[in-house]
Design an enzyme around this catalytic site. Structure first.
Site, PDB file in Angstrom:
ATOM      1  N   SER A  89      17.691  82.971  12.383  1.00 38.19           N
ATOM      2  CA  SER A  89      17.297  82.667  13.762  1.00 38.19           C
ATOM      3  C   SER A  89      18.053  83.550  14.748  1.00 38.19           C
ATOM      4  CB  SER A  89      17.548  81.189  14.069  1.00 38.19           C
ATOM      5  OG  SER A  89      18.889  80.823  13.768  1.00 38.19           O
ATOM      6  N   GLU A 105      19.334  84.151  19.004  1.00 29.38           N
ATOM      7  CA  GLU A 105      19.595  83.577  20.318  1.00 29.38           C
ATOM      8  C   GLU A 105      19.413  84.631  21.402  1.00 29.38           C
ATOM      9  OE1 GLU A 105      22.852  80.717  21.000  1.00 29.38           O
ATOM     10  OE2 GLU A 105      23.606  82.190  22.450  1.00 29.38           O
ATOM     11  N   ASP A 143      29.430  74.919  29.898  1.00 28.24           N
ATOM     12  CA  ASP A 143      30.673  75.451  30.462  1.00 28.24           C
ATOM     13  C   ASP A 143      30.763  75.139  31.948  1.00 28.24           C
ATOM     14  OD1 ASP A 143      31.413  76.623  28.028  1.00 28.24           O
ATOM     15  OD2 ASP A 143      30.207  78.401  28.454  1.00 28.24           O
ATOM     16  N   PHE A 181      34.285  87.342  25.036  1.00 30.26           N
ATOM     17  CA  PHE A 181      33.608  86.156  24.516  1.00 30.26           C
ATOM     18  C   PHE A 181      34.537  85.364  23.595  1.00 30.26           C
ATOM     19  CE2 PHE A 181      29.232  88.449  24.762  1.00 30.26           C
ATOM     20  CZ  PHE A 181      29.166  88.165  26.122  1.00 30.26           C
ATOM     21  N   HIS A 191      22.470  82.423  12.220  1.00 29.93           N
ATOM     22  CA  HIS A 191      21.972  82.446  13.598  1.00 29.93           C
ATOM     23  C   HIS A 191      22.629  83.619  14.313  1.00 29.93           C
ATOM     24  CE1 HIS A 191      20.201  80.671  17.205  1.00 29.93           C
ATOM     25  NE2 HIS A 191      21.358  80.821  17.834  1.00 29.93           N
TER      26      HIS A 191
END
Length: 292
Positions: free
Chosen positions: A15, A17, A109, A221, A271
């Site tokens: 998958s 994102e 967040d 990140f 993912h």
């Protein structure tokens, strides 16, 4: 189609994102990326939701466009900290009305610069388990609900065991699968899975993979989510940090090895955090596809 149902009948999931672009040009680029990746026939794709609900309209638009204009199964990220319960229900009604059946339930967040001053809506959800419960209470089994998992613990959690305690709350509230935050050392993932199984959690946990294509960006990140970048990877990248193509090559090679090890250990899927680009993901997939 529900992701929970797909996972039950799929040996391994792949998958992707995406995030909602800020400009029409960015949106065009995103859909070129989606077209580039369609040959992989992903199990599903997901669309992120900005801090404090900052991308609400853009996320809804992109989710609808993927759902109506492609053959892909799409999952909408939904955060709760910037919304009242009624606002969340209204957003999810929009998805239900067009047939979207998958949602990733997240606390979300706190917007940058508002850590100390942010005020939670009085009639809202403070935590992801409350959001999962809200979705179940209002929509029954319509949505397949996924949640986030943190192999190294949530950055706000004092330790991993405490984080797993709250992860179980999300599962007990009705979450059916989880996608992990990015990590670069598989040992953290294996340790996490072992610990959650010991407390009775048996939902599919899909590892999140972030190929290093821009070291400065990935380090930012990683700092935000508490992910450890292994010393060996840093030592390989630092000498070529000013040569983007070399950084990308090293990052892809590392991600391939990481994915190979995960697949050999029987993970349910992978993912990929694509950052709305296809090149790295395609290169990694082409090198691991025989293991999937």
């Amino acid at each position: 189609m529900k992701i929970s149902d797909i996972l039950q009948h799929t040996k391994r999931s792949v998958s992707f994102e995406f995030f909602p672009p800020k400009t029409p040009e960015g949106e065009d680029s995103l859909f070129r990326t989606i077209k580039d990746l369609e040959f992989i026939k992903p199990t599903f794709v997901s669309v992120t939701y900005g801090a404090g609900g900052s991308t609400r309209e853009r996320t809804i638009r992109i989710v609808k466009k993927i759902h109506t204009e492609t053959k892909l199964t799409v999952m909408a990220h939904q955060t709760c900290i910037g919304h009242t319960k009624n606002e969340i229900v209204d957003i999810l009604k929009e998805y239900r009305n067009i047939g979207v059946q998958n949602v990733l339930a997240l606390r979300g967040d706190i917007p940058e610069g508002q850590k100390e001053s942010f005020v939670f809506p009085p009639d809202g959800c403070r935590y992801a388990n409350e959001l999962v419960s809200l979705i179940r209470e209002n929509f029954g089994d319509w949505f397949s609900i996924g949640v986030a998992a943190y192999p190294e613990g949530h950055p706000e959690s004092p330790d991993l065991d405490t984080d797993i305690f709250y992860f179980k709350k999300k599962v007990d509230a009705g979450a059916e699968f989880a996608i992990t935050q990015m990590f670069f050392d598989n040992r953290y993932f294996y340790n996490f899975v072992e610990k959650v199984q010991k407390v009775g959690i048996d939902i599919p946990i899909i590892p999140g993979i972030m190929p290093v294509t821009n070291f400065k960006q990935i380090k930012k990140f990683a700092d935000m989510c508490g992910a450890t970048i292994p010393k060996e990877l840093i030592e390989k990248i630092q000498p070529v940090a000013d040569r983007p193509e070399e950084v990308e090559k090293i990052g892809i090679e590392y991600a391939v090895k990481q994915c190979e090890d995960l697949l050999k250990h029987g993970v349910k899927g992978l993912h990929f955090y694509t950052l709305n680009k296809s090149k790295a993901t395609i290169q990694i997939y082409n090198q691991i596809k025989d293991l999937i």
